[in-house]
Motif scaffolding. Sequence first.
Motif, PDB file in Angstrom:
ATOM      1  N   ALA A 156       0.849  -1.187   0.000  1.00  0.00           N
ATOM      2  CA  ALA A 156       0.000   0.000   0.000  1.00  0.00           C
ATOM      3  C   ALA A 156       0.891   1.246   0.000  1.00  0.00           C
ATOM      4  O   ALA A 156       2.083   1.166   0.295  1.00  0.00           O
ATOM      5  CB  ALA A 156      -0.896   0.003   1.243  1.00  0.00           C
ATOM      6  N   GLN A 157       0.293   2.364  -0.313  1.00  0.00           N
ATOM      7  CA  GLN A 157       1.017   3.640  -0.351  1.00  0.00           C
ATOM      8  C   GLN A 157       1.809   3.876   0.936  1.00  0.00           C
ATOM      9  O   GLN A 157       2.967   4.276   0.898  1.00  0.00           O
ATOM     10  CB  GLN A 157      -0.008   4.760  -0.547  1.00  0.00           C
ATOM     11  N   GLU A 158       1.174   3.586   2.067  1.00  0.00           N
ATOM     12  CA  GLU A 158       1.831   3.855   3.356  1.00  0.00           C
ATOM     13  C   GLU A 158       2.981   2.895   3.661  1.00  0.00           C
ATOM     14  O   GLU A 158       3.755   3.120   4.583  1.00  0.00           O
ATOM     15  CB  GLU A 158       0.816   3.863   4.504  1.00  0.00           C
ATOM     16  N   ASP A 159       3.113   1.818   2.893  1.00  0.00           N
ATOM     17  CA  ASP A 159       4.226   0.883   3.078  1.00  0.00           C
ATOM     18  C   ASP A 159       5.527   1.407   2.478  1.00  0.00           C
ATOM     19  O   ASP A 159       6.619   0.988   2.884  1.00  0.00           O
ATOM     20  CB  ASP A 159       3.925  -0.470   2.415  1.00  0.00           C
ATOM     21  N   LEU A 160       5.406   2.292   1.505  1.00  0.00           N
ATOM     22  CA  LEU A 160       6.589   2.780   0.798  1.00  0.00           C
ATOM     23  C   LEU A 160       7.495   3.572   1.732  1.00  0.00           C
ATOM     24  O   LEU A 160       7.034   4.403   2.510  1.00  0.00           O
ATOM     25  CB  LEU A 160       6.178   3.628  -0.399  1.00  0.00           C
ATOM     26  N   GLY A 161       8.767   3.285   1.667  1.00  0.00           N
ATOM     27  CA  GLY A 161       9.738   3.956   2.519  1.00  0.00           C
ATOM     28  C   GLY A 161       9.930   3.293   3.869  1.00  0.00           C
ATOM     29  O   GLY A 161      10.808   3.675   4.630  1.00  0.00           O
ATOM     30  N   ARG A 162       9.138   2.270   4.178  1.00  0.00           N
ATOM     31  CA  ARG A 162       9.244   1.563   5.460  1.00  0.00           C
ATOM     32  C   ARG A 162       9.853   0.177   5.242  1.00  0.00           C
ATOM     33  O   ARG A 162       9.555  -0.476   4.243  1.00  0.00           O
ATOM     34  CB  ARG A 162       7.877   1.420   6.107  1.00  0.00           C
ATOM     35  N   CYS A 163      10.666  -0.255   6.188  1.00  0.00           N
ATOM     36  CA  CYS A 163      11.348  -1.545   6.033  1.00  0.00           C
ATOM     37  C   CYS A 163      11.786  -2.090   7.387  1.00  0.00           C
ATOM     38  O   CYS A 163      11.669  -1.424   8.408  1.00  0.00           O
ATOM     39  CB  CYS A 163      12.554  -1.391   5.104  1.00  0.00           C
ATOM     40  N   LEU A 164      12.317  -3.310   7.367  1.00  0.00           N
ATOM     41  CA  LEU A 164      12.900  -3.923   8.567  1.00  0.00           C
ATOM     42  C   LEU A 164      14.391  -3.627   8.650  1.00  0.00           C
ATOM     43  O   LEU A 164      14.953  -3.462   9.727  1.00  0.00           O
ATOM     44  CB  LEU A 164      12.693  -5.443   8.526  1.00  0.00           C
ATOM     45  N   HIS A 165      15.034  -3.620   7.476  1.00  0.00           N
ATOM     46  CA  HIS A 165      16.473  -3.357   7.343  1.00  0.00           C
ATOM     47  C   HIS A 165      16.652  -2.584   6.043  1.00  0.00           C
ATOM     48  O   HIS A 165      15.737  -2.520   5.222  1.00  0.00           O
ATOM     49  CB  HIS A 165      17.272  -4.659   7.266  1.00  0.00           C
ATOM     50  N   ALA A 166      17.845  -2.037   5.841  1.00  0.00           N
ATOM     51  CA  ALA A 166      18.103  -1.293   4.604  1.00  0.00           C
ATOM     52  C   ALA A 166      19.478  -1.649   4.050  1.00  0.00           C
ATOM     53  O   ALA A 166      20.355  -2.127   4.775  1.00  0.00           O
ATOM     54  CB  ALA A 166      18.000   0.203   4.853  1.00  0.00           C
ATOM     55  N   ILE A 167      19.621  -1.423   2.768  1.00  0.00           N
ATOM     56  CA  ILE A 167      20.899  -1.626   2.076  1.00  0.00           C
ATOM     57  C   ILE A 167      21.235  -0.301   1.410  1.00  0.00           C
ATOM     58  O   ILE A 167      20.374   0.318   0.776  1.00  0.00           O
ATOM     59  CB  ILE A 167      20.775  -2.731   1.017  1.00  0.00           C
ATOM     60  N   ARG A 168      22.490   0.145   1.560  1.00  0.00           N
ATOM     61  CA  ARG A 168      22.867   1.426   0.969  1.00  0.00           C
ATOM     62  C   ARG A 168      24.282   1.406   0.417  1.00  0.00           C
ATOM     63  O   ARG A 168      25.080   0.538   0.745  1.00  0.00           O
ATOM     64  CB  ARG A 168      22.702   2.548   1.973  1.00  0.00           C
TER      65      ARG A 168
ATOM     66  N   GLY B 259      15.011  -1.169   0.603  1.00  0.00           N
ATOM     67  CA  GLY B 259      14.330  -1.582   1.823  1.00  0.00           C
ATOM     68  C   GLY B 259      14.152  -3.091   1.836  1.00  0.00           C
ATOM     69  O   GLY B 259      13.738  -3.688   0.844  1.00  0.00           O
ATOM     70  N   VAL B 260      14.487  -3.717   2.937  1.00  0.00           N
ATOM     71  CA  VAL B 260      14.279  -5.154   3.128  1.00  0.00           C
ATOM     72  C   VAL B 260      12.996  -5.300   3.932  1.00  0.00           C
ATOM     73  O   VAL B 260      12.928  -4.868   5.084  1.00  0.00           O
ATOM     74  CB  VAL B 260      15.469  -5.808   3.877  1.00  0.00           C
ATOM     75  N   VAL B 261      11.963  -5.870   3.302  1.00  0.00           N
ATOM     76  CA  VAL B 261      10.647  -5.981   3.934  1.00  0.00           C
ATOM     77  C   VAL B 261      10.168  -7.431   3.901  1.00  0.00           C
ATOM     78  O   VAL B 261      10.651  -8.226   3.090  1.00  0.00           O
ATOM     79  CB  VAL B 261       9.614  -5.067   3.226  1.00  0.00           C
ATOM     80  N   GLU B 262       9.230  -7.750   4.779  1.00  0.00           N
ATOM     81  CA  GLU B 262       8.659  -9.102   4.763  1.00  0.00           C
ATOM     82  C   GLU B 262       7.860  -9.307   3.493  1.00  0.00           C
ATOM     83  O   GLU B 262       7.201  -8.390   3.009  1.00  0.00           O
ATOM     84  CB  GLU B 262       7.759  -9.315   5.981  1.00  0.00           C
ATOM     85  N   ARG B 263       7.923 -10.523   2.965  1.00  0.00           N
ATOM     86  CA  ARG B 263       7.165 -10.858   1.754  1.00  0.00           C
ATOM     87  C   ARG B 263       5.674 -10.697   2.016  1.00  0.00           C
ATOM     88  O   ARG B 263       5.209 -10.921   3.124  1.00  0.00           O
ATOM     89  CB  ARG B 263       7.472 -12.286   1.318  1.00  0.00           C
ATOM     90  N   ARG B 264       4.929 -10.368   0.998  1.00  0.00           N
ATOM     91  CA  ARG B 264       3.490 -10.161   1.108  1.00  0.00           C
ATOM     92  C   ARG B 264       2.702 -11.205   0.332  1.00  0.00           C
ATOM     93  O   ARG B 264       1.518 -11.037   0.111  1.00  0.00           O
ATOM     94  CB  ARG B 264       3.120  -8.777   0.576  1.00  0.00           C
TER      95      ARG B 264
END
Length: 151
Positions: free
Chosen positions: A54-66, A77-82
């Motif tokens: 969803a729109q509000e999910d964008l930019g949110r994550c559990l971990h990040a890679i940079r 963004g590393v996020v849980e699978r949906r």
Amino acid sequence: MSNVTTIDVRITNLDALVNACTKLGLEFVHDQHTYRWHGTDSPARYVTPPPGFAQEDLGRCLHAIRLPGVPQAYEIGVVERRDGHPGYTLLWDAWKGGFGLEEAIGANAALLNYHYSIEQLKLDVQALGDSVLLEEYQADGSCLVRVVTGA
């Protein structure tokens, strides 16, 4: 306009992902709960989220890679699978190549996927106990992988 997309790789092991990131000169940031993307600096209301998000999910994550030392580069963004399967999905903003990020991970994240697969294989071989995985990188950039048992 931003283009947030998923990276087509099935991440089931964070250790393998961390090792792949290290190989590519990327920084894996544990417990970073946001990732840098176009919506960080401007409204995200014009961005269509990837399927399952969803729109509000964008930019949110559990971990990040940079990319270390490149503050203007976007992050992954590393996020849980949906999709009901265990593991993680990688989200990133591909606009303008993520401002250098695409060079590091390859087109369509092919390099990241490639190195993640090798690192996952290494961990699987280590779990066998008496086996060793040998990597031999070829001139064309490919990797010859041999598993030696009874080592």
